[in-house]
Write a protein that holds these residues in place. Structure first.
Motif, mmCIF file in Angstrom:
data_model
loop_
_atom_site.group_PDB
_atom_site.id
_atom_site.type_symbol
_atom_site.label_atom_id
_atom_site.label_comp_id
_atom_site.label_asym_id
_atom_site.label_seq_id
_atom_site.Cartn_x
_atom_site.Cartn_y
_atom_site.Cartn_z
ATOM 1 N N GLU A 1 0.822 -1.146 -0.040
ATOM 2 C CA GLU A 1 0.090 -0.119 -0.074
ATOM 3 C C GLU A 1 0.765 1.310 0.071
ATOM 4 N N VAL A 2 1.599 1.430 -1.076
ATOM 5 C CA VAL A 2 2.353 2.622 -1.378
ATOM 6 C C VAL A 2 1.848 3.246 -2.584
ATOM 7 N N THR A 3 1.803 4.484 -2.903
ATOM 8 C CA THR A 3 1.542 5.257 -3.975
ATOM 9 C C THR A 3 2.235 4.597 -5.401
ATOM 10 N N THR A 4 3.602 4.147 -5.422
ATOM 11 C CA THR A 4 4.078 3.750 -6.513
ATOM 12 C C THR A 4 5.188 2.647 -6.160
ATOM 13 N N ALA B 1 8.622 5.840 -2.991
ATOM 14 C CA ALA B 1 7.361 5.146 -3.443
ATOM 15 C C ALA B 1 6.288 6.014 -3.207
ATOM 16 N N GLY B 2 6.451 7.230 -2.934
ATOM 17 C CA GLY B 2 5.274 8.150 -2.871
ATOM 18 C C GLY B 2 4.334 8.166 -1.639
ATOM 19 N N ASP B 3 5.102 7.360 -0.661
ATOM 20 C CA ASP B 3 4.423 7.513 0.661
ATOM 21 C C ASP B 3 3.413 6.453 1.000
ATOM 22 N N LEU B 4 3.137 5.931 1.933
ATOM 23 C CA LEU B 4 1.882 5.062 2.165
ATOM 24 C C LEU B 4 0.488 5.565 1.742
ATOM 25 N N THR B 5 -0.371 4.804 1.166
ATOM 26 C CA THR B 5 -1.782 5.266 0.992
ATOM 27 C C THR B 5 -2.321 5.360 2.193
ATOM 28 N N TYR C 1 -4.646 3.606 3.196
ATOM 29 C CA TYR C 1 -5.033 2.148 3.326
ATOM 30 C C TYR C 1 -3.723 1.318 3.970
ATOM 31 N N LYS D 1 -9.191 -1.448 3.192
ATOM 32 C CA LYS D 1 -9.012 -2.027 2.024
ATOM 33 C C LYS D 1 -9.610 -3.403 1.632
#
Length: 268
Positions: free
Chosen positions: A156-159, A179-183, A185, A236
Motif C-alpha cells: 500500500e504505497v503510491t508507486t 515510493a510516494g509514501d503510504l496510501t 490504506y 481496503k
C-alpha cells in the motif's frame, strides 16, 4: 428493489466505519518527544555482500597514469547503427562478488571483500597493490562503488517498484518517500521488512512507523536487496470483498428477476 439497494448502501457504510476504527494511528512518530535518540548518533556505511556488483577504480599521481593501468581492466561496449556495429569508448570492468565474498582482481588475484565497508575494501586493495608499485611511488587512490544497490517497495504505497540507491545509503522513510509514501490504506504499525543476510538466510522484521523508536532500530537503514512490504488495512480488504460480493449479488439478482419475468409471461 429500492429497499434492497438502500440496505446494501447502509451495510457498506457500516462495514467501512467498522474498519475505520483500527486506522486512527496514521501520524508517524507519535511519541517523538519522549524518545531518546542518543543511540542513533552513528554514520551508516553499507557492507559488501555476495552478488554485489562492484566498480573499482585505481588512480596514481604519475603524469600519464601508467602505473594504474594494470589495475583498471576495461571492456569495449558495442553500439549498433543500422546494419553496422561499432565499438565505443571502453568502460571499466565490474566485479561480481561470489558466494564466498571474493572477487578476482588484476595482479593481486583473489581478494575477500565480503563483510567489509567501502572504506575497508579500498584500504585492503590499496595495501595489496603497493608491492606492485615502484619504490618511490606515491600511495595509489582506490575507489570502490556498488553498482547494483537496489531496494523494493511493495504493497500500500503510491508507486510500488524497484528503486536504485545512488549513494548506497537509504532509510526506511526515504524508501517510502521514493515510493510516494503510504496510501491511506497502509498499516503504519505493521510495515514488513524482508532481508537476506550474507549467508542467504531470510528474515522478516516488523517496523512501526507510529513509534519514534524506529530511528534507533537496526533496521532503520536498509541494506541492498531489502524488500519493504506495506500491509493493507481492514478497510481496503473489506472494500475489495464488498465490491466483488456486491457484483455477484447483483448479477444473481438480475438473473433471478429475468427468470421470474420469463416464467410469469409463460404462465400467463
Amino acid at each position: 428493489m429500492r429497499k434492497i439497494s438502500k440496505l446494501l448502501a447502509v451495510t457498506s457504510v457500516i462495514c467501512m466505519l467498522a474498519g475505520c476504527s483500527g486506522t486512527k494511528d496514521v501520524a508517524y512518530f507519535q511519541n517523538a518527544e519522549s524518545v531518546d535518540l542518543t543511540a542513533s548518533k552513528m554514520l551508516y556505511d553499507a557492507r559488501i555482500m555476495p552478488k554485489d556488483v562492484l566498480t573499482i577504480t585505481v588512480s596514481t599521481t604519475d603524469e600519464d597514469g601508467a602505473a594504474a593501468i594494470p589495475f583498471n581492466m576495461t571492456v569495449p561496449t558495442a553500439m549498433t547503427q543500422g546494419q553496422r556495429s561499432a565499438t565505443t569508448q571502453a568502460m571499466l570492468q565490474s566485479y561480481l562478488v561470489d558466494n564466498d565474498g571474493c572477487i578476482e582482481f588484476p595482479k593481486i588475484g583473489r581478494v575477500k571483500l565480503g563483510g567489509l565497508t567501502k572504506s575497508e575494501a579500498e584500504k585492503l586493495i590499496c595495501d595489496k597493490i603497493m608491492p606492485f608499485m615502484q619504490k618511490n611511488a606515491d600511495k595509489p587512490i582506490v575507489t570502490v562503488r556498488m553498482s547494483n544497490y537496489k531496494i523494493a517497495v511493495l504493497g500500500e504505497v503510491t508507486t510500488p517498484g524497484m528503486y536504485t540507491v545512488a549513494n548506497e545509503k537509504i532509510t526506511i522513510l526515504e524508501a517510502l518517500a521514493q515510493a510516494g509514501d503510504l496510501t491511506i490504506y497502509g498499516v503504519r504499525n505493521n510495515v514488513q521488512l524482508i532481508r537476506e543476510d550474507a549467508d542467504g538466510k531470510k528474515s522478516i522484521h516488523i517496523l512501526n512507523l507510529n513509534d519514534a523508536n524506529l530511528i534507533n532500530s537496526p533496521y532503520y537503514y536498509l541494506q541492498q536487496n531489502d524488500i519493504v512490504y506495506v500491509v493493507p488495512n481492514k478497510v481496503k480488504a473489506q472494500n475489495s470483498s464488498v465490491g466483488s460480493m456486491t457484483t455477484l449479488w447483483f448479477s444473481a439478482t438480475s438473473i433471478l428477476i429475468s427468470l421470474t419475468s420469463l416464467l410469469y409471461n409463460i404462465l400467463n
